[in-house]
Design an enzyme around this catalytic site. Sequence first.
Site, PDB file in Angstrom:
ATOM      1  N   HIS A  63       0.832  -1.222   0.000  1.00  8.17           N
ATOM      2  CA  HIS A  63       0.000   0.000   0.000  1.00  8.17           C
ATOM      3  C   HIS A  63       0.861   1.265   0.000  1.00  8.17           C
ATOM      4  O   HIS A  63       0.510   2.272   0.621  1.00  8.17           O
ATOM      5  CB  HIS A  63      -0.943   0.020   1.207  1.00  8.17           C
ATOM      6  CG  HIS A  63      -1.891  -1.137   1.264  1.00  8.17           C
ATOM      7  ND1 HIS A  63      -3.116  -1.137   0.641  1.00  8.17           N
ATOM      8  CD2 HIS A  63      -1.784  -2.343   1.878  1.00  8.17           C
ATOM      9  CE1 HIS A  63      -3.730  -2.296   0.870  1.00  8.17           C
ATOM     10  NE2 HIS A  63      -2.937  -3.041   1.607  1.00  8.17           N
ATOM     11  N   ASN A 136     -10.019  -3.235   1.972  1.00 10.34           N
ATOM     12  CA  ASN A 136      -9.696  -3.197   0.550  1.00 10.34           C
ATOM     13  C   ASN A 136     -10.970  -2.956  -0.253  1.00 10.34           C
ATOM     14  O   ASN A 136     -12.061  -2.853   0.314  1.00 10.34           O
ATOM     15  CB  ASN A 136      -9.051  -4.517   0.107  1.00 10.34           C
ATOM     16  CG  ASN A 136      -7.636  -4.691   0.624  1.00 10.34           C
ATOM     17  OD1 ASN A 136      -6.859  -3.741   0.671  1.00 10.34           O
ATOM     18  ND2 ASN A 136      -7.293  -5.912   1.017  1.00 10.34           N
TER      19      ASN A 136
END
Length: 508
Positions: A63, A136
């Site tokens: 990320h 997510n």
Amino acid sequence: MSSQCPFSHLAATNLTMGNGAPVADNQNSLTAGPRGPLLAQDLWLNEKLADFVREVIPERRMHAKGSGAFGTFTVTHDITKYTRAKIFSEVGKKTEMFARFTTVAGERGAADAERDIRGFALKFYTEEGNWDLVGNNTPVFFLRDPRKFPDLNKAVKRDPRTNMRSATNNWDFWTLLPEALHQVTVVMSDRGIPASYRHMHGFGSHTYSFWNEAGERFWVKFHFRTQQGIKNLTDAEAAEIIANDRESHQRDLYEAIERGDFPKWTLFVQIMPEADAEKVPYHPFDLTKVWSKKDYPLIEVGEFELNRNPENFFADVEQSAFAPSNLVPGIGASPDRMLQARLFNYADAQRYRLGVNYRQIPVNRPRCPVHSNQRDGQGRVDGNYGSLPHYEPNSFSQWQQQPDFAEPPLRINGDAAHWDYRNDDNDYFSQPRALFNLMNAEQKQSLFNNTAAAMGDAPDFIKYRHIRNCHWCDAAYGEGVAKALGLTVEDALKARDTDPALGQGGLL
């Protein structure tokens, strides 16, 4: 676009060094004569160079590339019978928040429009502490045991020899984890490349828990439905965008908020009574599985709106720190193995990346009072609680524990061992099969084509392995992928006996 200087409202100020002393010359270094060498006593040059090489902090292992914005969460429906969390205590209640959206596998310089999962991390500044929901844009994941999480990271990152992303490494790993097929199917589908962060759903993904004032526990899944509608990109559309703009998602989010087109998402939950976890036909704490919406329908809770861009990207987005361990009374964890590992690993990653006092950074700082015996450490800037006692118990009635907020007991039994998930649940394919059968013919063909493109130059034995997994999921799935790859299901089935991974548990 306005031609006015964005800083025209600021009064002229004087340049100083870090200690506040005036800078006399910011154009020319201090030298011995006009053509002579630099002098070591050029304090401003020394400071600028020293600071410059320390400006970059370690990037997130996953990320790394992301965008963020501030906003407000508003409760629209009453769920107090399920949770005592004050963020949900009354309809109409508003809570300030911060959101960070990301790609997952790429580094900080990766393109926004790559085929990848998107991170969906939310920080709510509640009156009981910060609550982080770190999810997510997909309801499932590749793994259900955290032992393999570092391996996933290495498989999707750069090859140690070539320093390039490797389809071989990626698909070799995925195809030896048959439970990954559900997530692989999502990522290779049309939803594998969202058109923007504004046009995708979000999910808590894990199973969490609620508990109410009566001490009743419920298992819960979080869903965030975009109010902008789902929009996706084809591989060709994404390639064209990347060729011209590697920050397409960030640009879209930033510019939408700047023009007052504030994106919104609606929060829904699925609620499962605690006892049902032992009755459902699937593992309710398995991150590769979803819950039946027929049995556990979506319950609307509220919505959040993102309405303010950060004034400084580094201060607010790069230094934002999310951890699933940031929970508040009424919201808890579950036996989900992946969540259990993240409860430690995420906060520990922030300590490494930002230092032990990362919670004092403004974007991470709770809005409620914080009374903690945690002291000292690098970067402490809050006064360190002065002369107050930093131990407990003490004789000064300072900061007592609060047993009224204890989570209700959770019954746990079983012998300690390395229990193999596959012996407990080897249903790898029923849920990806259901997802596949929800697709129309055009969507299925996109899935086949996207898979073939992503597998690229991976060797045939890996392609055959994936064809077999798809075939055992659904014959039409296997046939479609095989055809897109220029191979056959028959050859894939025969190739199992010569697969280099023969004998490994993940080879089906």
